[in-house]
Design a protein around this motif. Structure first.
Motif, short mmCIF file in Angstrom:
data_model
loop_
_atom_site.label_atom_id
_atom_site.label_comp_id
_atom_site.label_asym_id
_atom_site.label_seq_id
_atom_site.Cartn_x
_atom_site.Cartn_y
_atom_site.Cartn_z
N LEU A 20 -57.54 -87.63 58.32
CA LEU A 20 -58.95 -87.54 58.00
C LEU A 20 -59.47 -88.89 57.53
O LEU A 20 -58.75 -89.67 56.92
N SER A 21 -60.74 -89.14 57.82
CA SER A 21 -61.39 -90.36 57.38
C SER A 21 -62.65 -90.02 56.61
O SER A 21 -63.32 -89.03 56.90
N CYS A 22 -62.98 -90.85 55.64
CA CYS A 22 -64.21 -90.72 54.88
C CYS A 22 -64.88 -92.08 54.84
O CYS A 22 -64.36 -93.00 54.20
N TYR A 79 -58.75 -92.56 53.60
CA TYR A 79 -58.07 -91.74 54.59
C TYR A 79 -57.18 -90.71 53.91
O TYR A 79 -56.73 -90.89 52.77
N LEU A 80 -56.92 -89.65 54.62
CA LEU A 80 -55.94 -88.66 54.20
C LEU A 80 -55.06 -88.32 55.38
O LEU A 80 -55.50 -87.66 56.32
N GLN A 81 -53.84 -88.81 55.35
CA GLN A 81 -52.86 -88.47 56.36
C GLN A 81 -52.19 -87.18 55.95
O GLN A 81 -51.60 -87.10 54.87
N CYS A 95 -64.51 -85.73 50.75
CA CYS A 95 -64.19 -86.84 49.87
C CYS A 95 -65.27 -86.99 48.82
O CYS A 95 -66.40 -86.53 49.00
N ASN A 96 -64.92 -87.59 47.70
CA ASN A 96 -65.87 -87.84 46.63
C ASN A 96 -65.21 -88.74 45.60
O ASN A 96 -64.03 -89.05 45.72
N LYS A 97 -65.99 -89.14 44.62
CA LYS A 97 -65.46 -89.90 43.50
C LYS A 97 -65.25 -88.94 42.35
O LYS A 97 -66.21 -88.38 41.83
N TRP A 107 -72.01 -83.89 47.60
CA TRP A 107 -71.04 -83.60 48.65
C TRP A 107 -71.59 -83.89 50.03
O TRP A 107 -72.76 -83.63 50.32
N GLY A 108 -70.73 -84.40 50.90
CA GLY A 108 -71.08 -84.53 52.30
C GLY A 108 -70.86 -83.23 53.02
O GLY A 108 -70.70 -82.17 52.42
N GLN A 109 -70.83 -83.30 54.35
CA GLN A 109 -70.67 -82.09 55.15
C GLN A 109 -69.22 -81.61 55.21
O GLN A 109 -68.96 -80.45 55.51
N GLY A 110 -68.29 -82.50 54.94
CA GLY A 110 -66.89 -82.15 55.03
C GLY A 110 -66.42 -82.10 56.47
O GLY A 110 -67.20 -82.19 57.42
N THR A 111 -65.12 -81.93 56.64
CA THR A 111 -64.55 -81.77 57.97
C THR A 111 -63.55 -80.62 57.92
O THR A 111 -62.74 -80.52 57.00
#
Length: 117
Positions: A20-22, A79-81, A95-97, A107-111
């Motif tokens: 995943l990418s942010c 990233y999240l591998q 993703c977030n802080k 929050w974004g839309q997410g995946t």
């Protein structure tokens, strides 16, 4: 304004992998602790991984040893591998802080990650 755009999700079989990418913008990414969260239907959103500005990482017990968080401070991307995926990993990933109690940004839309045979 702050924008967090997640991508890379999809359908994968148990035992498979995804990255995943942010893509982040609107704040000073290079000094920010960043985290990956996930939320399954009917369940609370949970923090699964975080990374400091210098690259130190922490993981939830449920993903430790299987997921790896990383960042590129030039590309403003985290990233999240995800390896050895399990059906219980199925969720929308965001993703977030991380803050003291709640994440700091909207929050974004997410995946969506779906782990199923």
């Amino acid at each position: 304004q702050v924008q967090l755009v997640e991508s890379g999700g999809g359908l994968v079989q148990p035992g498979g992998s995804l990255r995943l990418s942010c893509a982040a913008s609107g704040f000073i990414f290079r000094i920010a602790v960043m985290g990956w969260y996930r939320q399954a239907p009917g369940k609370q959103r949970e923090l699964v991984a975080r990374i400091t500005s210098s690259g130190s990482t922490m993981y939830a017990d449920s993903v430790k040893g299987r997921f790896t968080i990383s960042r590129d401070n030039v590309k403003n991307t985290v990233y999240l591998q995800m390896n050895s995926l399990k059906p219980e990993d199925t969720a929308v990933y965001y993703c977030n802080k991380p803050g003291s109690n709640t994440p700091l940004f909207t929050w974004g839309q997410g995946t969506l990650v779906t782990v199923s045979s």
